[in-house]
Design a protein around this motif. Sequence first.
Motif, PDB file in Angstrom:
ATOM      1  N   PHE A   1       0.846  -1.194   0.000  1.00 32.12           N
ATOM      2  CA  PHE A   1       0.000   0.000   0.000  1.00 32.12           C
ATOM      3  C   PHE A   1       0.884   1.249   0.000  1.00 32.12           C
ATOM      4  CE2 PHE A   1      -2.417   3.368   2.157  1.00 32.12           C
ATOM      5  CZ  PHE A   1      -3.562   3.378   1.381  1.00 32.12           C
ATOM      6  N   GLN A   2       0.596   2.150  -0.925  1.00 33.89           N
ATOM      7  CA  GLN A   2       1.372   3.379  -1.020  1.00 33.89           C
ATOM      8  C   GLN A   2       0.458   4.565  -1.308  1.00 33.89           C
ATOM      9  OE1 GLN A   2       5.413   3.973  -3.031  1.00 33.89           O
ATOM     10  NE2 GLN A   2       4.061   4.811  -4.603  1.00 33.89           N
ATOM     11  N   LYS A   3       0.806   5.707  -0.747  1.00 31.38           N
ATOM     12  CA  LYS A   3       0.073   6.937  -1.019  1.00 31.38           C
ATOM     13  C   LYS A   3       1.075   8.047  -1.315  1.00 31.38           C
ATOM     14  CE  LYS A   3      -3.594   9.960   0.735  1.00 31.38           C
ATOM     15  NZ  LYS A   3      -4.513  10.245   1.866  1.00 31.38           N
ATOM     16  N   VAL A   4       0.840   8.758  -2.410  1.00 31.05           N
ATOM     17  CA  VAL A   4       1.710   9.855  -2.826  1.00 31.05           C
ATOM     18  C   VAL A   4       0.894  11.144  -2.805  1.00 31.05           C
ATOM     19  CG1 VAL A   4       3.178  10.776  -4.660  1.00 31.05           C
ATOM     20  CG2 VAL A   4       3.065   8.306  -4.285  1.00 31.05           C
ATOM     21  N   VAL A   5       1.480  12.202  -2.212  1.00 32.39           N
ATOM     22  CA  VAL A   5       0.750  13.446  -2.051  1.00 32.39           C
ATOM     23  C   VAL A   5       1.703  14.625  -2.262  1.00 32.39           C
ATOM     24  CG1 VAL A   5       1.153  13.488   0.446  1.00 32.39           C
ATOM     25  CG2 VAL A   5      -0.787  14.732  -0.496  1.00 32.39           C
ATOM     26  N   PRO A   6       1.235  15.711  -2.895  1.00 30.09           N
ATOM     27  CA  PRO A   6       2.091  16.899  -3.023  1.00 30.09           C
ATOM     28  C   PRO A   6       2.374  17.495  -1.648  1.00 30.09           C
ATOM     29  CG  PRO A   6       0.210  17.007  -4.530  1.00 30.09           C
ATOM     30  CD  PRO A   6      -0.062  15.892  -3.578  1.00 30.09           C
ATOM     31  N   ILE A   7       3.640  17.849  -1.382  1.00 27.45           N
ATOM     32  CA  ILE A   7       3.975  18.398  -0.067  1.00 27.45           C
ATOM     33  C   ILE A   7       4.799  19.682  -0.134  1.00 27.45           C
ATOM     34  CG2 ILE A   7       3.871  16.224   1.196  1.00 27.45           C
ATOM     35  CD1 ILE A   7       6.930  16.060   0.930  1.00 27.45           C
TER      36      ILE A   7
ATOM     37  N   PHE B   1       3.465  22.570   2.333  1.00 23.58           N
ATOM     38  CA  PHE B   1       2.037  22.727   2.571  1.00 23.58           C
ATOM     39  C   PHE B   1       1.393  21.477   3.144  1.00 23.58           C
ATOM     40  CE2 PHE B   1       2.003  21.053  -1.726  1.00 23.58           C
ATOM     41  CZ  PHE B   1       2.916  21.834  -2.404  1.00 23.58           C
ATOM     42  N   ASP B   2       0.209  21.706   3.678  1.00 26.41           N
ATOM     43  CA  ASP B   2      -0.583  20.696   4.364  1.00 26.41           C
ATOM     44  C   ASP B   2      -0.812  19.489   3.448  1.00 26.41           C
ATOM     45  OD1 ASP B   2      -2.518  19.189   5.585  1.00 26.41           O
ATOM     46  OD2 ASP B   2      -4.022  20.777   5.668  1.00 26.41           O
ATOM     47  N   PRO B   3      -0.340  18.290   3.807  1.00 22.72           N
ATOM     48  CA  PRO B   3      -0.548  17.124   2.946  1.00 22.72           C
ATOM     49  C   PRO B   3      -1.996  16.667   2.900  1.00 22.72           C
ATOM     50  CG  PRO B   3       0.419  16.458   5.028  1.00 22.72           C
ATOM     51  CD  PRO B   3       0.427  17.959   5.014  1.00 22.72           C
ATOM     52  N   ASN B   4      -2.808  17.125   3.845  1.00 25.39           N
ATOM     53  CA  ASN B   4      -4.222  16.739   3.831  1.00 25.39           C
ATOM     54  C   ASN B   4      -5.026  17.547   2.828  1.00 25.39           C
ATOM     55  OD1 ASN B   4      -4.208  14.783   6.098  1.00 25.39           O
ATOM     56  ND2 ASN B   4      -3.524  16.576   7.248  1.00 25.39           N
ATOM     57  N   ASP B   5      -4.498  18.677   2.393  1.00 21.77           N
ATOM     58  CA  ASP B   5      -5.169  19.511   1.392  1.00 21.77           C
ATOM     59  C   ASP B   5      -4.098  20.378   0.746  1.00 21.77           C
ATOM     60  OD1 ASP B   5      -6.691  21.079  -0.197  1.00 21.77           O
ATOM     61  OD2 ASP B   5      -7.968  21.895   1.371  1.00 21.77           O
ATOM     62  N   GLY B   6      -3.397  19.819  -0.237  1.00 23.82           N
ATOM     63  CA  GLY B   6      -2.239  20.480  -0.807  1.00 23.82           C
ATOM     64  C   GLY B   6      -2.495  21.749  -1.573  1.00 23.82           C
ATOM     65  N   THR B   7      -3.737  22.159  -1.739  1.00 23.39           N
ATOM     66  CA  THR B   7      -4.001  23.375  -2.500  1.00 23.39           C
ATOM     67  C   THR B   7      -4.174  24.583  -1.593  1.00 23.39           C
ATOM     68  OG1 THR B   7      -6.394  22.986  -2.472  1.00 23.39           O
ATOM     69  CG2 THR B   7      -5.138  22.065  -4.321  1.00 23.39           C
ATOM     70  N   THR B   8      -4.223  24.393  -0.284  1.00 20.12           N
ATOM     71  CA  THR B   8      -4.555  25.522   0.576  1.00 20.12           C
ATOM     72  C   THR B   8      -3.443  25.857   1.563  1.00 20.12           C
ATOM     73  OG1 THR B   8      -5.762  24.000   2.025  1.00 20.12           O
ATOM     74  CG2 THR B   8      -7.038  25.180   0.380  1.00 20.12           C
TER      75      THR B   8
END
Length: 317
Positions: free
Chosen positions: A73-79, A133-140
């Motif tokens: 299991f892997q998750k990639v997120v903008p940070i 930035f917040d990994p839970n919501d990378g746009t804000t």
Amino acid sequence: MLLGRRFLAAAQAGLVLTGAAPAFAGDVPFGPDSDILGIRLSMSRDEARKLIAQNYPGAPISDFNGALRSGDFQKVVPIAFIADLTSKAVQSANQQKNAQLQADERARAAVGLGGPVIGQPGDFGADRIKVLFDPNDGTTDIIGVSRYTAYPPGHQPVTATLLAALKAKYGEPVRSEGNFPYEMNYTWMQPDAWKRTKNLFPGCFHDGGVQTLWDDAYGAGVYTERGEEEFTNDGFLQGVNFTSSGNLNYFARCGVVLQVNLRFVKQGDYVGEMRASLLNLSQAHTELKAYGAAFWKAADEARAKQLNTDAANKPKL
């Protein structure tokens, strides 16, 4: 703390030494609205990018992701993203200096001396800014801004002038320590947060130890994009792991913190490098802890689902 022969000059310049009572400038309060190059923690990621594009047209911006893995299991997120603000003139001077070093190395090799010729501190210039930035919501939400500046020859600021500029913008630091005339760290915090955390160990500042949220913010000085990507991802992984384990719970009490690291040249009269990191440690702690909890929950669910599927494949005995 030993500051060497320039102790008196440092004191006269107004440095606040570790253990001294901090002086807060009432007309220049440090707080959540403080900024680095106009980028505030209250901005969105898109607002920060727009501001950089306006003030530094054509500056290249690189985006970085954080990747967590548990089994399959892997998750990639903008940070984060990093903008290279180094001017064309400085880039050209860097290329010329690098060509000269290579020529010197060839000349040494020709007479049998061999070995690499390495540039010295202050030989090259650079200016980079990193936005976390917040990994839970990378746009804000932005949780951190870090700037790394290597001042090129002929453009290294006088130490007293740079310190005066920092205090004019942020007020007096609450903590100063280091080994002048080689290196110093200056920390700014809001008065109430400083009073309730100044006796915490290891504290709300980067001290060269295991401070994973700070380590991630300090990465804008890495020179290659690949190296920066690895540094940023490693900092993110460690930050999530440490907040999930509770090892950084005291960060929740720190609030917004600015730390500036100065490395001096020419017997401390001038500044060769500056790292400035502005972080909302309380928000970063909360967001990374929430992200870690959600990730491990999803990883456990994925593992249980796969286990249930595989359990149907009964072996022949």
